[in-house]
Motif scaffolding. Structure first.
Motif, PDB file in Angstrom:
ATOM      1  N   LYS A 129       0.827  -1.209   0.000  1.00 46.68           N
ATOM      2  CA  LYS A 129       0.000   0.000   0.000  1.00 46.68           C
ATOM      3  C   LYS A 129       0.861   1.257   0.000  1.00 46.68           C
ATOM      4  CE  LYS A 129      -4.247  -1.833   1.819  1.00 46.68           C
ATOM      5  NZ  LYS A 129      -5.307  -1.711   2.806  1.00 46.68           N
ATOM      6  N   VAL A 130       1.991   1.221   0.684  1.00 45.35           N
ATOM      7  CA  VAL A 130       2.901   2.374   0.670  1.00 45.35           C
ATOM      8  C   VAL A 130       3.443   2.575  -0.743  1.00 45.35           C
ATOM      9  CG1 VAL A 130       5.079   3.292   1.551  1.00 45.35           C
ATOM     10  CG2 VAL A 130       3.481   2.164   3.106  1.00 45.35           C
ATOM     11  N   ALA A 188       1.983   1.652  -3.463  1.00 50.94           N
ATOM     12  CA  ALA A 188       0.854   2.117  -4.275  1.00 50.94           C
ATOM     13  C   ALA A 188       0.652   3.619  -4.112  1.00 50.94           C
ATOM     14  CB  ALA A 188      -0.416   1.365  -3.891  1.00 50.94           C
ATOM     15  N   TRP A 189       0.660   4.105  -2.873  1.00 51.72           N
ATOM     16  CA  TRP A 189       0.467   5.545  -2.652  1.00 51.72           C
ATOM     17  C   TRP A 189       1.613   6.356  -3.237  1.00 51.72           C
ATOM     18  CZ3 TRP A 189      -3.952   7.562  -2.074  1.00 51.72           C
ATOM     19  CH2 TRP A 189      -4.971   6.904  -1.400  1.00 51.72           C
ATOM     20  N   ILE A 230       0.950   6.652  -6.936  1.00 51.27           N
ATOM     21  CA  ILE A 230      -0.095   7.643  -7.207  1.00 51.27           C
ATOM     22  C   ILE A 230       0.454   9.049  -7.001  1.00 51.27           C
ATOM     23  CG2 ILE A 230      -2.329   8.516  -6.404  1.00 51.27           C
ATOM     24  CD1 ILE A 230      -3.008   5.520  -5.778  1.00 51.27           C
ATOM     25  N   TRP A 231       1.231   9.263  -5.947  1.00 47.82           N
ATOM     26  CA  TRP A 231       1.859  10.566  -5.702  1.00 47.82           C
ATOM     27  C   TRP A 231       2.783  10.939  -6.857  1.00 47.82           C
ATOM     28  CZ3 TRP A 231       1.538  14.927  -3.216  1.00 47.82           C
ATOM     29  CH2 TRP A 231       2.656  15.746  -3.109  1.00 47.82           C
ATOM     30  N   GLY A 283      -0.846   2.120  -9.339  1.00 49.75           N
ATOM     31  CA  GLY A 283      -1.010   2.370  -7.914  1.00 49.75           C
ATOM     32  C   GLY A 283      -2.421   2.090  -7.432  1.00 49.75           C
ATOM     33  N   LEU A 285      -3.686  -0.804  -4.734  1.00 48.41           N
ATOM     34  CA  LEU A 285      -4.547  -0.570  -3.578  1.00 48.41           C
ATOM     35  C   LEU A 285      -5.752  -1.503  -3.574  1.00 48.41           C
ATOM     36  CD1 LEU A 285      -4.575   3.319  -3.272  1.00 48.41           C
ATOM     37  CD2 LEU A 285      -3.502   1.672  -1.731  1.00 48.41           C
TER      38      LEU A 285
END
Length: 124
Positions: A11-12, A14-15, A18-19, A61, A65
């Motif tokens: 999840k990290v 993935a974020w 996205i960032w 990403g 998630l």
């Protein structure tokens, strides 16, 4: 934060994807707004390619998630343009997205940079 990273490393990642997609897209929009697209067809191809990679990073990403296996493959695929940073006195290429660390060696010059954003540069 450290406990969250230990429990949910995907999840990290993935974020961060996205960032990186969001900050990279913003960088491209700023460049186009400054008239980078009016330079020529070659720059339009470069800007279009960057948008494709940033879009793929964002989609990858989101898929990560959602625990979709396609996210792993797509995220791995968008890392390929980020592996290389090339440069000499006539040419330079850099493309990074999300969290990054870059190490460089040039003659007697050794260094490193790190960040939590996106950047691309191509100089000829």
């Amino acid at each position: 934060m450290i406990q969250y990273l230990k429990r949910n490393p995907i999840k990290v990642i993935a974020w961060l994807q996205i960032w990186g997609a969001a900050t990279g897209t913003w960088t491209v929009f700023q460049a186009v707004g400054r008239g980078l697209g009016s330079i020529g067809v070659a720059w339009l191809v470069v800007v279009g390619s960057c948008m494709i990679v940033y879009t793929m990073a964002g989609v990858g990403g989101v898929w990560l998630l959602r625990a979709d296996r396609r996210g792993e493959r797509l995220t791995a695929l968008v890392q390929i343009p980020q592996i290389f940073a090339l440069g000499n006195q006539h040419f330079s290429y850099t493309f990074v997205s999300g969290a990054f660390a870059t190490f460089y060696f040039s003659g007697w010059d050794i260094g490193a940079t790190a960040g939590l954003a996106s950047k691309f540069s191509i100089f000829v």
